[in-house]
Design a protein around this motif. Sequence first.
Motif, mmCIF file in Angstrom:
data_model
loop_
_atom_site.group_PDB
_atom_site.id
_atom_site.type_symbol
_atom_site.label_atom_id
_atom_site.label_comp_id
_atom_site.label_asym_id
_atom_site.label_seq_id
_atom_site.Cartn_x
_atom_site.Cartn_y
_atom_site.Cartn_z
ATOM 1 N N UNK A 1 -3.661 -8.625 -5.895
ATOM 2 C CA UNK A 1 -4.724 -9.456 -6.468
ATOM 3 C C UNK A 1 -5.600 -8.680 -7.420
ATOM 4 N N UNK A 2 -5.968 -7.459 -7.031
ATOM 5 C CA UNK A 2 -6.803 -6.634 -7.904
ATOM 6 C C UNK A 2 -6.072 -6.307 -9.207
ATOM 7 N N UNK A 3 -4.778 -5.988 -9.111
ATOM 8 C CA UNK A 3 -4.003 -5.654 -10.307
ATOM 9 C C UNK A 3 -3.821 -6.874 -11.210
ATOM 10 N N UNK A 4 -3.634 -8.035 -10.598
ATOM 11 C CA UNK A 4 -3.473 -9.262 -11.382
ATOM 12 C C UNK A 4 -4.763 -9.602 -12.127
ATOM 13 N N UNK B 1 7.639 -5.706 0.829
ATOM 14 C CA UNK B 1 6.821 -4.732 0.101
ATOM 15 C C UNK B 1 7.458 -4.369 -1.234
ATOM 16 N N UNK B 2 8.750 -4.076 -1.210
ATOM 17 C CA UNK B 2 9.435 -3.662 -2.433
ATOM 18 C C UNK B 2 9.444 -4.780 -3.477
ATOM 19 N N UNK B 3 9.715 -5.986 -3.010
ATOM 20 C CA UNK B 3 9.777 -7.120 -3.935
ATOM 21 C C UNK B 3 8.438 -7.349 -4.628
ATOM 22 N N UNK B 4 7.346 -7.177 -3.895
ATOM 23 C CA UNK B 4 6.027 -7.361 -4.494
ATOM 24 C C UNK B 4 5.795 -6.368 -5.622
ATOM 25 N N UNK B 5 6.319 -5.153 -5.478
ATOM 26 C CA UNK B 5 6.091 -4.128 -6.502
ATOM 27 C C UNK B 5 6.932 -4.378 -7.750
ATOM 28 N N UNK B 6 8.259 -4.527 -7.571
ATOM 29 C CA UNK B 6 9.067 -4.654 -8.794
ATOM 30 C C UNK B 6 8.977 -6.048 -9.403
ATOM 31 N N UNK B 7 8.820 -7.102 -8.600
ATOM 32 C CA UNK B 7 8.756 -8.446 -9.190
ATOM 33 C C UNK B 7 7.394 -8.683 -9.833
ATOM 34 N N UNK B 8 6.326 -8.171 -9.217
ATOM 35 C CA UNK B 8 5.014 -8.287 -9.847
ATOM 36 C C UNK B 8 4.990 -7.611 -11.204
ATOM 37 N N UNK B 9 5.598 -6.427 -11.301
ATOM 38 C CA UNK B 9 5.632 -5.720 -12.580
ATOM 39 C C UNK B 9 6.469 -6.471 -13.605
ATOM 40 N N UNK B 10 7.570 -7.096 -13.160
ATOM 41 C CA UNK B 10 8.435 -7.809 -14.105
ATOM 42 C C UNK B 10 7.773 -9.069 -14.640
ATOM 43 N N UNK B 11 7.023 -9.780 -13.804
ATOM 44 C CA UNK B 11 6.292 -10.936 -14.310
ATOM 45 C C UNK B 11 5.277 -10.496 -15.364
ATOM 46 N N UNK B 12 4.619 -9.383 -15.110
ATOM 47 C CA UNK B 12 3.657 -8.876 -16.096
ATOM 48 C C UNK B 12 4.356 -8.442 -17.378
ATOM 49 N N UNK B 13 5.549 -7.857 -17.242
ATOM 50 C CA UNK B 13 6.334 -7.474 -18.422
ATOM 51 C C UNK B 13 6.698 -8.720 -19.227
ATOM 52 N N UNK C 1 -1.092 -2.877 -19.915
ATOM 53 C CA UNK C 1 0.012 -2.103 -19.347
ATOM 54 C C UNK C 1 -0.357 -1.421 -18.031
ATOM 55 N N UNK C 2 -1.638 -1.277 -17.789
ATOM 56 C CA UNK C 2 -2.083 -0.488 -16.636
ATOM 57 C C UNK C 2 -1.576 -1.050 -15.307
ATOM 58 N N UNK C 3 -1.697 -2.341 -15.104
ATOM 59 C CA UNK C 3 -1.272 -2.939 -13.830
ATOM 60 C C UNK C 3 0.226 -2.783 -13.587
ATOM 61 N N UNK C 4 1.108 -3.147 -14.540
ATOM 62 C CA UNK C 4 2.533 -2.922 -14.280
ATOM 63 C C UNK C 4 2.892 -1.444 -14.149
ATOM 64 N N UNK C 5 2.152 -0.557 -14.798
ATOM 65 C CA UNK C 5 2.403 0.886 -14.626
ATOM 66 C C UNK C 5 2.146 1.292 -13.183
#
Length: 778
Positions: A86-89, A327-339, A459-463
Amino acid sequence: MIFAVLLPLLIACLIPFLSKVKHKIHTGIFVFFIPLIIFLYFIQFIGTNFSPVRQTYQWIPSLSINFDFYLDGLSLLFVLLISGIGALVVLYSIYYLDKTEQLGHFYVYLILFMAGMLGVVLSDNVFVMYTFWELTSISSFLLIGYWHFNERSRYGALKSMLITIFGGLSMFGGFILLSVITDTTSIQAMIEQKSVILNSPYLPLILVFILLGAFTKSAQFPFHIWLPDAMEAPTPVSAYLHSATMVKAGLFLVARFSPILADYEWFFIIVSIAGIVTLCWGSYMAVKQTDLKAILAFSTISQLGMIMAMLGFGTKVAVFAAVFHILNHATFKGSLFMVAGIVDHETGTRDIRKLGGLLTFMPITATLAFFGTFSMAGVPFPFLNGFYSKELFFQSSLGLNENVGSFASFLIDIIPVLAVFGSIFTFVYSMYFFFGVFSGRKKEKQLPKKPHEAPIGMLLSPIILVGLVIIIGLFPNLVNGSFLAHTAEAISGEAFHPHIVYWHGWKKPAFIMSLIVVVLGTLLVLTRKKWNAVYRILPGKLSLNKTYDVIVDKLDVYSNQVTNFYMNGSLRLYVALILGTTAIVTFTFMLLTGGFTIGFDNLADITPIEISVVVVMMVAALATIFAKHNVAAILVLGVVGYGISILFVIYRAPDLALTQLIIETVTVALFLLCFFHLPKMQVRKESGKSKLINAVISVAFGAMMTLIGISAHTSNWFDSIAEYFLKTSHKLGGGDNVVNVILVDMRGLDTMFEITVLGIAALAIFGLIKIKRKKEAE
């Protein structure tokens, strides 16, 4: 823990005021600190010595509905995901959403959703959980339809709400059954009564109701159709709701009730089959899409199916793999949506057919996409966290014989094959996403905007998320014993924290399955254009979306017809429907439950004067039916009311007699005043059928009220409350007239609100009179 729920709700009330300064400071900056504070508070619970924490705050204790918050390993995982992502979003949205947007609305909806999700995962009371569950449905509806001027946004929002609220109501039914069976509203107390639930005849219904709630929320086949349409929401919403939080609420529900239901064989059958079918269908359909967010939507469906299947397997390895992949899905899928949002923001399109060669223009975004997509594909690289949980998924699919009964033994051989099939297409859509966007021929002339790298703020959040992908990939045991082990234990009830290593040897069956996925997946990627025509056959013209549209359209048509039938302006029809329905329902319920208890013992003697009064009242009541003039009908009806007053006098209740006399006099006067301005009574010519219906309804309703009155006097199900009033009227109310004490003191609040209603009505009438006089003066 209650502050985690109350803080977002409090800030949601302040956001409309904070958003007024958005031209100077982006509203998201104020909101960013809320999830960050919650995350920093809960991260302190991570550790090998963690033990569950419980807090209770009374709400409706008489109904056993309290704010019971329970923090164990499972809820801790979800709280950290909800607050951390939530904070990153929010940080990402500061750069994604322009200040010209309605930021106040957006962040109110977002923070309400966050509060709802935190309430769901922390609640131990089933009815409080349901309350927060529906808050997530409503707030997600508002978020998906944020760009309400877009027809597709409105369509997606309505679709998601109809499907998820249908599941929520079903889940509520399961909760009611559980509370009735166990006589508690606490989930942990229900777990302690596991044997009672498993031996209950209502167990199949409980299972179906709860799973409907879980499957609709987590987009399991065939309820997955709402998720692709929800992609009309702004990208920060998709990154938050549809990767890390809302869609995982169904997974949380299944995990929370697994200690109760996991030993029931049908739980394994239904959850495993639904999950594995969703994995295969979602991954297969993702390759067909051309919109980046649509690809990610179907990829999310497939990943949710994989996690659901592992929860259905129920073994210790499967449960651990499920929480690891959450846990893993939240990290890579969250970054991909941001990408995907960055690509759309910087190129003006999400159509993969217009994209290509963006690696040159957007090297940082491409690097982030590389780690996200290859981790999602489960490529066997040691620095990708997705590979580890994918390996554990394969391993758990091969160990089903631990939990499978004889009836479901056919699944032992089918599930590993389907697991590989779904994973092959997972590999294909991952490569399709990355190489379709960032490699190949440059098409910048087809793009609405000249592509360029996104600002560092975006870029900061997906990084950060990709950094977690790499860190967990390099040090998978960093989150094992101190974190994930507690989550798995909260689900399976057993401590299990395996040592995760990258290399198990060439002969490890799970690794061989991974190699098959990579080899066959690569062949399919290279030959995609040759076999892409298969989508014309399957699904071809078949579409669950069309089925949904037909159902909704037909519901609109039929509901309109039904409404037009009974809302036709006929007062007679309204009264007939109300009285007829009341009579049928009441008669049926009373007969089924033995409610009619008729007896004539213990009655006072009847005198001739009482018989005379009642006969006069009966004649007057019948006369109203045949009266042909308004005034005559009113006067004859008044005889019935005055007859009741005489009966009160006979039975030595002078206060009630006076009250009845006043009410009857005022009523008759008002009737006469009103009917003076109405047209003369006209006798309607009705058919014999209409007269018969009127007679049946009248007799049925009258008979019902008569039987209820006799039964109320005859039955003795409860101790009479009259003794309480007789004993306490003087002590509590200071009066010996019991009726007056009840009305003035014991029903004081009730009387006060009645007077308030009358006062408001009087003010409304006064206002209407003033408006009328003002118009007449003009």
